[in-house]
Design a protein around this motif. Structure first.
Motif, PDB file in Angstrom:
ATOM      1  N   ALA A   1       0.813  -1.296   0.058  1.00 61.67           N
ATOM      2  CA  ALA A   1      -0.066   0.156  -0.094  1.00 61.67           C
ATOM      3  C   ALA A   1       0.942   1.339  -0.021  1.00 61.67           C
ATOM      4  CB  ALA A   1      -0.781  -0.016   1.471  1.00 61.67           C
ATOM      5  N   THR A   2       2.270   1.097   0.387  1.00 59.15           N
ATOM      6  CA  THR A   2       3.092   2.320   0.345  1.00 59.15           C
ATOM      7  C   THR A   2       3.914   2.275  -0.668  1.00 59.15           C
ATOM      8  OG1 THR A   2       2.733   2.384   2.702  1.00 59.15           O
ATOM      9  CG2 THR A   2       4.498   3.639   1.869  1.00 59.15           C
ATOM     10  N   PRO A   3       4.285   3.209  -1.400  1.00 58.95           N
ATOM     11  CA  PRO A   3       5.351   3.271  -2.357  1.00 58.95           C
ATOM     12  C   PRO A   3       6.596   3.267  -1.618  1.00 58.95           C
ATOM     13  CG  PRO A   3       3.686   5.331  -2.633  1.00 58.95           C
ATOM     14  CD  PRO A   3       3.516   4.685  -1.283  1.00 58.95           C
ATOM     15  N   ILE A   4       7.615   2.418  -2.152  1.00 58.97           N
ATOM     16  CA  ILE A   4       8.913   2.140  -1.880  1.00 58.97           C
ATOM     17  C   ILE A   4       9.678   3.527  -1.463  1.00 58.97           C
ATOM     18  CG2 ILE A   4      10.128   1.563  -3.796  1.00 58.97           C
ATOM     19  CD1 ILE A   4      10.418   0.008  -0.373  1.00 58.97           C
ATOM     20  N   GLU A   5       9.443   4.288  -2.469  1.00 63.06           N
ATOM     21  CA  GLU A   5      10.100   5.790  -2.260  1.00 63.06           C
ATOM     22  C   GLU A   5       9.716   6.533  -1.216  1.00 63.06           C
ATOM     23  OE1 GLU A   5       9.560   4.658  -6.431  1.00 63.06           O
ATOM     24  OE2 GLU A   5       8.387   4.640  -5.010  1.00 63.06           O
ATOM     25  N   GLU A   6       8.583   6.359  -0.630  1.00 64.48           N
ATOM     26  CA  GLU A   6       8.281   6.945   0.679  1.00 64.48           C
ATOM     27  C   GLU A   6       8.901   6.375   1.899  1.00 64.48           C
ATOM     28  OE1 GLU A   6       4.117   7.504   3.477  1.00 64.48           O
ATOM     29  OE2 GLU A   6       3.897   7.091   1.313  1.00 64.48           O
ATOM     30  N   THR A   7       8.858   4.959   1.737  1.00 65.07           N
ATOM     31  CA  THR A   7       9.492   4.322   2.687  1.00 65.07           C
ATOM     32  C   THR A   7      10.951   4.549   2.862  1.00 65.07           C
ATOM     33  OG1 THR A   7       7.819   2.607   2.499  1.00 65.07           O
ATOM     34  CG2 THR A   7      10.078   1.821   3.754  1.00 65.07           C
ATOM     35  N   MET A   8      11.730   4.578   1.987  1.00 62.59           N
ATOM     36  CA  MET A   8      13.196   4.728   1.791  1.00 62.59           C
ATOM     37  C   MET A   8      13.510   6.063   2.345  1.00 62.59           C
ATOM     38  SD  MET A   8      13.804   1.678   1.269  1.00 62.59           S
ATOM     39  CE  MET A   8      15.464   1.921   1.386  1.00 62.59           C
ATOM     40  N   ARG A   9      12.742   7.229   1.939  1.00 63.25           N
ATOM     41  CA  ARG A   9      12.852   8.620   2.279  1.00 63.25           C
ATOM     42  C   ARG A   9      12.932   8.542   3.867  1.00 63.25           C
ATOM     43  NH1 ARG A   9      13.134  13.919   0.943  1.00 63.25           N
ATOM     44  NH2 ARG A   9      13.614  14.825   2.888  1.00 63.25           N
ATOM     45  N   ALA A  10      11.752   7.780   4.459  1.00 60.04           N
ATOM     46  CA  ALA A  10      11.547   8.012   5.908  1.00 60.04           C
ATOM     47  C   ALA A  10      12.672   7.367   6.593  1.00 60.04           C
ATOM     48  CB  ALA A  10       9.991   7.351   6.097  1.00 60.04           C
ATOM     49  N   LEU A  11      13.129   6.076   5.962  1.00 60.47           N
ATOM     50  CA  LEU A  11      14.386   5.481   6.595  1.00 60.47           C
ATOM     51  C   LEU A  11      15.468   6.278   6.429  1.00 60.47           C
ATOM     52  CD1 LEU A  11      13.446   1.865   5.567  1.00 60.47           C
ATOM     53  CD2 LEU A  11      12.953   2.874   7.970  1.00 60.47           C
ATOM     54  N   ASP A  12      15.836   7.025   5.649  1.00 64.81           N
ATOM     55  CA  ASP A  12      16.900   8.054   5.177  1.00 64.81           C
ATOM     56  C   ASP A  12      16.911   9.068   6.015  1.00 64.81           C
ATOM     57  OD1 ASP A  12      19.383   8.627   3.390  1.00 64.81           O
ATOM     58  OD2 ASP A  12      18.235  10.476   3.465  1.00 64.81           O
ATOM     59  N   ASP A  13      15.729   9.487   6.531  1.00 66.03           N
ATOM     60  CA  ASP A  13      15.561  10.739   7.326  1.00 66.03           C
ATOM     61  C   ASP A  13      15.890  10.295   8.912  1.00 66.03           C
ATOM     62  OD1 ASP A  13      15.017  12.394   5.413  1.00 66.03           O
ATOM     63  OD2 ASP A  13      12.805  12.341   5.890  1.00 66.03           O
ATOM     64  N   LEU A  14      15.658   8.987   9.092  1.00 65.69           N
ATOM     65  CA  LEU A  14      15.844   8.404  10.554  1.00 65.69           C
ATOM     66  C   LEU A  14      17.393   8.215  10.758  1.00 65.69           C
ATOM     67  CD1 LEU A  14      13.093   5.656  11.107  1.00 65.69           C
ATOM     68  CD2 LEU A  14      13.038   7.806  12.067  1.00 65.69           C
ATOM     69  N   VAL A  15      17.854   7.936   9.531  1.00 61.85           N
ATOM     70  CA  VAL A  15      19.481   7.596   9.649  1.00 61.85           C
ATOM     71  C   VAL A  15      20.078   8.983   9.904  1.00 61.85           C
ATOM     72  CG1 VAL A  15      21.410   7.091   8.614  1.00 61.85           C
ATOM     73  CG2 VAL A  15      19.649   5.492   8.503  1.00 61.85           C
ATOM     74  N   ALA A  16      19.586  10.127   9.149  1.00 58.29           N
ATOM     75  CA  ALA A  16      20.201  11.408   9.277  1.00 58.29           C
ATOM     76  C   ALA A  16      19.949  12.104  10.686  1.00 58.29           C
ATOM     77  CB  ALA A  16      19.492  12.198   7.941  1.00 58.29           C
ATOM     78  N   SER A  17      18.897  11.555  11.231  1.00 60.15           N
ATOM     79  CA  SER A  17      18.491  12.163  12.694  1.00 60.15           C
ATOM     80  C   SER A  17      19.222  11.521  13.784  1.00 60.15           C
ATOM     81  CB  SER A  17      16.850  11.930  12.843  1.00 60.15           C
ATOM     82  OG  SER A  17      16.646  10.411  13.325  1.00 60.15           O
ATOM     83  N   GLY A  18      19.954  10.414  13.476  1.00 59.53           N
ATOM     84  CA  GLY A  18      20.607   9.714  14.553  1.00 59.53           C
ATOM     85  C   GLY A  18      19.662   8.703  15.452  1.00 59.53           C
ATOM     86  N   LYS A  19      18.431   8.423  15.029  1.00 66.85           N
ATOM     87  CA  LYS A  19      17.822   7.665  15.757  1.00 66.85           C
ATOM     88  C   LYS A  19      18.189   6.293  15.247  1.00 66.85           C
ATOM     89  CE  LYS A  19      13.842  10.825  16.860  1.00 66.85           C
ATOM     90  NZ  LYS A  19      12.265  11.012  16.596  1.00 66.85           N
ATOM     91  N   VAL A  20      18.386   6.036  14.237  1.00 65.53           N
ATOM     92  CA  VAL A  20      18.777   4.820  13.524  1.00 65.53           C
ATOM     93  C   VAL A  20      20.150   4.864  12.869  1.00 65.53           C
ATOM     94  CG1 VAL A  20      18.039   3.338  11.685  1.00 65.53           C
ATOM     95  CG2 VAL A  20      16.358   4.125  13.124  1.00 65.53           C
ATOM     96  N   ARG A  21      20.937   3.992  12.853  1.00 69.11           N
ATOM     97  CA  ARG A  21      22.172   3.882  12.458  1.00 69.11           C
ATOM     98  C   ARG A  21      22.321   3.137  11.060  1.00 69.11           C
ATOM     99  NH1 ARG A  21      25.558   4.745  17.041  1.00 69.11           N
ATOM    100  NH2 ARG A  21      24.754   6.386  18.261  1.00 69.11           N
TER     101      ARG A  21
END
Length: 337
Positions: free
Chosen positions: A124-144
């Motif tokens: 149901a979710t475009p993979i582009e949306e998912t990968m951008r959200a995960l990229d933002d989490l890495v940039a924020s430091g919440k995820v390595r």
């Protein structure tokens, strides 16, 4: 315990990963914490959980256990499954990912997650949306680092391509079902991971308990194999081929003075492309047995016998493509390391 690099990253993880799905359910909190402490004392540093295991209780117990040794632990958890009744309470939309990571951080009592994994593909979710959200989490430091689980080969390749195109962080690992009695990923996924340098951290490495050797040909009355449906159900495990595999595991276990579980896990430790099988345990006795899979090398003769008895039949397009190998050229042997 040996250490391995996880996929294309510089992250070092132990060759066994301790799975925590039973923590807070069939494994008590004191025993769960004891297992983690014993695992770390013996050189293990890789722990895997998920936000839906025992409704988040597993994450809470893991958080308590690693509080004083957080920096030495590689902590993995997952997002995707339903965690709330409202329409956005599942999937890998930006909203569910952002809500999910904050909830996991709170339960784990930490300010970062080492490996954040998409539990299952979300149609149901475009993979582009998912990968951008995960990229933002890495940039924020919440995820390595980020990984995925239970993807098809085309889904993983599409996710990697989207990250490449948009300069997002890439998945460094995948968590598939893989064992002597479940080698479906040999068809496409294994070669893809080898080509793209994606680490493989298999779940159910002893077939949901089938390869422990505790069962005969009669359906069990307790344990995961009693499930009516699911990947570890008796209906899926109790085939003639799987019983032949189990017979070989038992015979080799007797020859090597090891348990069947140790033999099944040790076979995976030598499989090319496998980074760290994820083993679970309901009791301290099971934990100790599984830990005995590390620290020794199965002789080639026995390893090859298990590889042969469990190998998938030659199927299209593989048998067709074999005809077109260039004469005089050989490819690297990817069956063993």
């Amino acid at each position: 315990m040996k250490m391995k690099r996880l996929g294309r990253s510089g992250l070092a993880v132990s060759e066994l990963c301790l799975g925590t799905m039973t923590f807070g359910n069939t494994t008590s909190e004191p025993d769960s914490i004891d297992m983690i402490n014993r695992f770390v004392e013996r050189g293990g540093n890789f722990l895997d959980t998920a936000n839906v295991y025992v409704n988040g209780r597993s994450e809470e117990i893991v958080g308590k256990a690693i509080k004083d040794k957080r920096s030495e632990i590689v902590l993995a958890t997952k997002v995707r499954m339903k965690t709330a009744e409202h329409v956005n309470g599942a999937g890998v939309s930006r909203k569910h990912i952002m809500d999910g990571v904050d909830d996991s951080l709170r339960r784990l009592n930490t300010d970062y997650i080492d490996l954040y994994q998409v539990h299952v593909w979300d149609h149901a979710t475009p993979i582009e949306e998912t990968m951008r959200a995960l990229d933002d989490l890495v940039a924020s430091g919440k995820v390595r680092y980020i990984g995925c689980s239970n993807f098809l080969a085309w889904q993983l390749m599409k996710a990697l391509a989207v990250s490449e195109l948009n300069r997002y962080v890439k998945f460094i690992s995948i968590q598939p079902q893989y064992s002597l009695v479940s080698r479906e990923m040999d068809r496409e996924m294994l070669s893809l991971c080898l080509e793209e340098n994606v680490g493989i951290i298999p779940w159910a490495p002893i077939g949901g308990g089938f390869l422990t050797g505790r069962y005969g040909k009669e359906p069990p009355t307790s344990g995961r194999l009693t499930a009516v449906a699911g990947e570890s159900s008796w209906a899926l495990r109790a085939t003639d081929k799987n019983f032949a595999i189990l017979d070989a595991v038992r015979e080799i276990a007797d020859q090597l003075d090891k348990s069947p579980s140790q033999v099944a896990l040790n076979w995976l430790l030598r499989r090319n492309g496998i980074t760290a099988p994820i083993f679970g345990a309901s009791t301290l006795e099971q934990f100790e047995d599984n830990m005995g899979a590390a620290g020794w090398r199965m002789p080639d003769e026995q390893w090859l016998r298990l590889d042969e008895v469990s190998r998938l039949p030659s199927e299209y397009p593989h048998r067709f493509l074999e005809k077109f190998r260039r004469p005089g050229l050989s490819e690297p042997d990817q069956s063993m390391i």
